[in-house]
Scaffold this motif. Structure first.
Motif, PDB file in Angstrom:
ATOM      1  N   VAL A  28       0.834  -1.199   0.000  1.00 15.13           N
ATOM      2  CA  VAL A  28       0.000   0.000   0.000  1.00 15.13           C
ATOM      3  C   VAL A  28       0.871   1.252   0.000  1.00 15.13           C
ATOM      4  O   VAL A  28       0.609   2.215  -0.737  1.00 15.13           O
ATOM      5  N   LEU A  29       1.915   1.246   0.813  1.00 11.36           N
ATOM      6  CA  LEU A  29       2.817   2.393   0.861  1.00 11.36           C
ATOM      7  C   LEU A  29       3.549   2.588  -0.463  1.00 11.36           C
ATOM      8  O   LEU A  29       3.785   3.723  -0.893  1.00 11.36           O
ATOM      9  N   THR A  30       3.882   1.487  -1.116  1.00  9.56           N
ATOM     10  CA  THR A  30       4.521   1.579  -2.433  1.00  9.56           C
ATOM     11  C   THR A  30       3.582   2.239  -3.428  1.00  9.56           C
ATOM     12  O   THR A  30       3.996   3.067  -4.244  1.00  9.56           O
ATOM     13  N   GLY A  31       2.296   1.876  -3.340  1.00  4.88           N
ATOM     14  CA  GLY A  31       1.303   2.521  -4.206  1.00  4.88           C
ATOM     15  C   GLY A  31       1.192   4.008  -3.929  1.00  4.88           C
ATOM     16  O   GLY A  31       1.041   4.816  -4.863  1.00  4.88           O
ATOM     17  N   LEU A  32       1.271   4.397  -2.668  1.00  6.80           N
ATOM     18  CA  LEU A  32       1.231   5.821  -2.332  1.00  6.80           C
ATOM     19  C   LEU A  32       2.467   6.548  -2.874  1.00  6.80           C
ATOM     20  O   LEU A  32       2.376   7.696  -3.327  1.00  6.80           O
ATOM     21  N   ALA A  33       3.618   5.868  -2.814  1.00  6.70           N
ATOM     22  CA  ALA A  33       4.839   6.473  -3.353  1.00  6.70           C
ATOM     23  C   ALA A  33       4.709   6.708  -4.860  1.00  6.70           C
ATOM     24  O   ALA A  33       5.174   7.725  -5.385  1.00  6.70           O
ATOM     25  N   ALA A  34       4.066   5.805  -5.549  1.00  7.63           N
ATOM     26  CA  ALA A  34       3.879   5.950  -6.997  1.00  7.63           C
ATOM     27  C   ALA A  34       3.030   7.166  -7.318  1.00  7.63           C
ATOM     28  O   ALA A  34       3.197   7.795  -8.377  1.00  7.63           O
ATOM     29  N   GLU A  35       2.113   7.521  -6.389  1.00  8.93           N
ATOM     30  CA  GLU A  35       1.183   8.619  -6.637  1.00  8.93           C
ATOM     31  C   GLU A  35       1.635   9.931  -6.001  1.00  8.93           C
ATOM     32  O   GLU A  35       0.910  10.937  -6.074  1.00  8.93           O
ATOM     33  N   ALA A  36       2.780   9.939  -5.343  1.00  9.70           N
ATOM     34  CA  ALA A  36       3.249  11.153  -4.663  1.00  9.70           C
ATOM     35  C   ALA A  36       3.327  12.308  -5.661  1.00  9.70           C
ATOM     36  O   ALA A  36       3.902  12.183  -6.745  1.00  9.70           O
ATOM     37  N   SER A  37       2.767  13.461  -5.265  1.00  7.29           N
ATOM     38  CA  SER A  37       2.669  14.595  -6.197  1.00  7.29           C
ATOM     39  C   SER A  37       3.505  15.792  -5.768  1.00  7.29           C
ATOM     40  O   SER A  37       3.370  16.878  -6.326  1.00  7.29           O
ATOM     41  N   SER A  38       4.347  15.583  -4.750  1.00  2.00           N
ATOM     42  CA  SER A  38       5.229  16.674  -4.326  1.00  2.00           C
ATOM     43  C   SER A  38       6.496  16.091  -3.738  1.00  2.00           C
ATOM     44  O   SER A  38       6.531  14.931  -3.322  1.00  2.00           O
ATOM     45  N   TYR A  39       7.564  16.901  -3.698  1.00  2.00           N
ATOM     46  CA  TYR A  39       8.800  16.438  -3.100  1.00  2.00           C
ATOM     47  C   TYR A  39       8.601  16.053  -1.633  1.00  2.00           C
ATOM     48  O   TYR A  39       9.072  15.010  -1.170  1.00  2.00           O
ATOM     49  N   GLU A  40       7.892  16.935  -0.899  1.00  2.00           N
ATOM     50  CA  GLU A  40       7.671  16.678   0.528  1.00  2.00           C
ATOM     51  C   GLU A  40       6.820  15.437   0.745  1.00  2.00           C
ATOM     52  O   GLU A  40       7.076  14.639   1.659  1.00  2.00           O
ATOM     53  N   GLY A  41       5.796  15.283  -0.116  1.00  2.00           N
ATOM     54  CA  GLY A  41       4.924  14.115   0.024  1.00  2.00           C
ATOM     55  C   GLY A  41       5.656  12.819  -0.232  1.00  2.00           C
ATOM     56  O   GLY A  41       5.505  11.842   0.511  1.00  2.00           O
ATOM     57  N   GLY A  42       6.474  12.783  -1.263  1.00  2.00           N
ATOM     58  CA  GLY A  42       7.236  11.575  -1.559  1.00  2.00           C
ATOM     59  C   GLY A  42       8.206  11.243  -0.451  1.00  2.00           C
ATOM     60  O   GLY A  42       8.359  10.079  -0.060  1.00  2.00           O
ATOM     61  N   ALA A  43       8.891  12.263   0.086  1.00  2.00           N
ATOM     62  CA  ALA A  43       9.866  12.044   1.156  1.00  2.00           C
ATOM     63  C   ALA A  43       9.185  11.531   2.425  1.00  2.00           C
ATOM     64  O   ALA A  43       9.715  10.656   3.129  1.00  2.00           O
ATOM     65  N   ALA A  44       7.967  12.039   2.732  1.00  2.00           N
ATOM     66  CA  ALA A  44       7.244  11.604   3.932  1.00  2.00           C
ATOM     67  C   ALA A  44       6.839  10.137   3.824  1.00  2.00           C
ATOM     68  O   ALA A  44       6.933   9.375   4.800  1.00  2.00           O
ATOM     69  N   ILE A  45       6.408   9.750   2.640  1.00  2.00           N
ATOM     70  CA  ILE A  45       6.026   8.350   2.438  1.00  2.00           C
ATOM     71  C   ILE A  45       7.244   7.440   2.582  1.00  2.00           C
ATOM     72  O   ILE A  45       7.210   6.404   3.252  1.00  2.00           O
TER      73      ILE A  45
END
Length: 434
Positions: A346-363
């Motif tokens: 599930v977290l990998t799926g969220l990483a694929a959809e990350a739409s910002s630098y901060e969002g990707g780093a948080a995931i």
């Protein structure tokens, strides 16, 4: 049908076993009245022996022992007869050696013993009561199961002992050892009443939000093992506890339910529709930081469905930028050594959809807390996803989190190959720069 020899071998006391052997011998000779009388003698002798054993530890057994000794010393026949008549009641009410169901079963043996031993109990023109072979076998099995195979431990004392154990440093941390301990100390030789009371006490403890989470989790683990040991009795008694309690739960009580009995199979089905709706709303609205830190709901295996699905649905909130900024300690502490395998995909799926630098780093920061439990295939998939997402690939923050995985994640052959793919674009850029 159990062999009589097997039934006899379950009797703990050598004195009581001698009377049981007489009952078995009489049964084999077809003397069913004599057999039934011997069964009652074994029951009475066993209760008296346990009274004497328990009197050495103080409590109500002391007065019972003294009453018996005084009657014997004074040759008070009426008092001795009264003592015998009240043996089952005293074993049930005063000593808690047996439960109400066992008391009823043993009372039938006592009544049938009277019919066998006292001709005056028979109406004019009737033959003396003649028990069948099946009745005698049933009474013998009942006497052994309900009393003769049980130790001289009261339900109350056993529950008090368990309360001390669960609060001690020696309480088993491994579930398999906890199961062994519960069987040896409480369930294998405990009465049905003791097991039922232990289940109720443990379930009630999980619902007390004022008790520290660590202590409540011990009760939850105990409840989970008790369900494995005696599933039907556990489910019955858990519903007895939940039926009135769930209507009185405030928000803190609902979270205690989520972090406790919701980890037990069958709990969700035992809840009313109203409780389910409130619990679902609570899990949707509680702060991400509290989910992870205060209630540690992502530690280890998730609860059974549908609660697991509710928690997985909150991962997007948990991994939002700044959601865990005030987390005390590393994420790895709050997911445990064996996090639920459903989290990483599930977290990998969220990483694929990350739409910002901060969002990707948080995931990725949260995923790093699970890196120690990732497989080569999961790492390979995550790196593939990150390689295709410019918000991670082109981010200093994201790359910093990825590099941490290089050291804390899996180190197998496929993992090394995945890292080579991740490094390939950098190597190509370096060569182009030259």
């Amino acid at each position: 049908m159990r062999a009589l020899e097997d039934v006899k071998n379950q009797v703990r006391s050598m004195t009581s076993r001698r009377y049981v052997e007489e009952a078995v011998a009489a049964y084999g000779a077809g003397a069913y009245r004599a057999a039934l009388i011997s069964i009652w003698i074994a029951v009475a002798a066993d209760i008296i022996e346990k009274i004497r054993i328990m009197a050495e530890q103080a409590g109500p057994a002391v007065q019972l022992r003294d009453d018996l000794d005084n009657a014997i010393k004074g040759n008070n026949v009426n008092a001795l007869q009264g003592f015998e008549r009240s043996l089952i009641t005293r074993a049930h009410k005063d000593l808690e050696l047996i439960g109400s169901r066992e008391a009823e079963d043993l009372a039938r043996i006592y009544q049938d013993r009277h019919l066998c031993a006292h001709p005056a109990f028979v109406s004019d023109g009737e033959d003396l009561f003649s028990p069948s072979a099946e009745l005698v076998r049933a009474h013998l099995a009942t006497a052994v199961d309900a009393l003769l195979s049980q130790p001289a431990v009261t339900g109350r004392k056993a529950i008090e002992r368990f309360g001390r154990e669960i609060a001690s440093d020696s309480f088993p941390r491994d579930d398999a050892r906890l199961n062994d301990h519960l069987r040896a100390s409480y369930t294998d030789h405990g009465t049905t009443a003791l097991k039922a009371n232990l289940i109720k006490v443990v379930c009630k403890e999980t619902l007390k939000p004022g008790v520290p989470l660590r202590q409540r989790w011990r009760s939850t683990r105990t409840a989970r093992e008790l369900q494995k040991i005696t599933p039907h009795l556990f489910d019955e008694q858990m519903r007895v506890v939940l039926a009135p309690a769930q209507n009185l739960l405030d928000d803190d009580g609902l979270m205690a339910l989520a972090t406790g009995l919701c980890y037990i199979q069958g709990t969700w089905e035992a809840l009313h529709d109203g409780t389910r709706a409130r619990l679902e709303e609570m899990l949707r609205s509680v702060k991400p930081l509290d989910l992870v830190e205060t209630h540690m709901l992502f530690y280890g295996a998730l609860p059974p469905e549908p609660v697991a699905g509710m928690l997985v649905a909150r991962l997007e909130d948990v991994t939002a930028p700044g959601a865990l900024r005030e987390l005390k300690g590393e994420v790895s502490f709050y997911v445990g050594e064996g996090p639920d395998p459903r989290l990483i995909p599930v977290l990998t799926g969220l990483a694929a959809e990350a739409s910002s630098y901060e969002g990707g780093a948080a995931i990725l920061q949260f995923i790093n807390g699970l890196a120690h439990a990732m497989t080569d295939a999961q790492l390979e998939r995550l790196l593939e996803v990150c390689l295709g997402n410019g918000q991670i690939r082109g981010s200093v923050l994201g790359n910093r989190q990825i590099e941490r995985m290089r050291w804390y994640g899996p180190q197998g052959e496929h993992a090394r190959a995945a890292w080579e793919k991740w490094d390939a674009p950098k190597d190509a850029e370096a060569l182009g720069g030259e």
